[in-house]
Design an enzyme around this catalytic site. Structure first.
Site: not given
Length: 186
Positions: A13, A15-16, A86
């Site tokens: 997923g 970032s964050g 990823s």
């Protein structure tokens, strides 16, 4: 501690999105009753992939390295939990294929949130800087993020609680026979 077959639980997923939060919750739930190892993307970049940048080739190499370590651990009956952006489908597919060839169960967990939610959560201001063109190659802004087409689990971290996502992940592991009996009762 009950021995179970090793497996790879691959969190992906932007970032964050909550990959580290969810993966840590899963590891905490499982570690008292079975062997698990958490491979967090930030730690891997520090210790295993130091020197790699953020080009597509370097990001794919980082994913390959995480996948290799995950397979080695899983062959030794460790439940491996990874949390790395990823961003490219091809490298995630490669890691899945190599795990499958080795007889290692591989489950992909897509932790999804809207860009607005990611920006609102971003205490470092990275999304604002990326949107302003100050950070090149920022995944989901100036570099692509290719969402999984058919992950085993999708967690909408902007619409459900960590506890709800955790329970769905544990249910999936339970359904596949990958949990020790004490963790199954959780």
């Amino acid at each position: 501690m009950q021995q179970r077959p090793g497996f790879i639980l691959w969190f992906t997923g932007m970032s964050g999105a909550g990959k580290s939060t969810l993966s840590t919750a899963v590891a905490q739930q499982l570690s008292p009753v079975q062997r698990v190892e958490l491979l967090d993307g930030d730690e891997v970049r520090t210790y295993l992939s130091r020197g790699l940048g953020f080009t597509r080739a370097d990001r794919e190499e980082n994913v390959r390295r995480i996948g290799y370590v995950a397979r080695v651990l899983a062959r030794h009956e460790v439940g491996v939990i990874t949390a790395a952006i990823s961003p490219y489908k091809s490298s995630r597919d490669e890691v899945r294929a190599l795990a499958t060839q080795a007889g290692i169960p591989f489950l992909e967990v897509y932790v999804q949130a809207s860009l607005d939610a990611l920006i609102a959560r971003d205490v470092k201001g990275l999304y604002k800087k990326a949107l302003a063109g100050e950070i090149p190659h920022f995944t989901g802004v100036s570099d692509p993020y290719e969402p999984p087409e058919s992950p085993e689990i999708t967690v909408r971290s902007d619409a459900e609680t960590v506890a709800a996502g955790l329970e769905r992940i544990l249910d999936t592991l339970r359904d596949r026979g990958l949990l020790a009996s004490a963790a199954s009762a959780a």
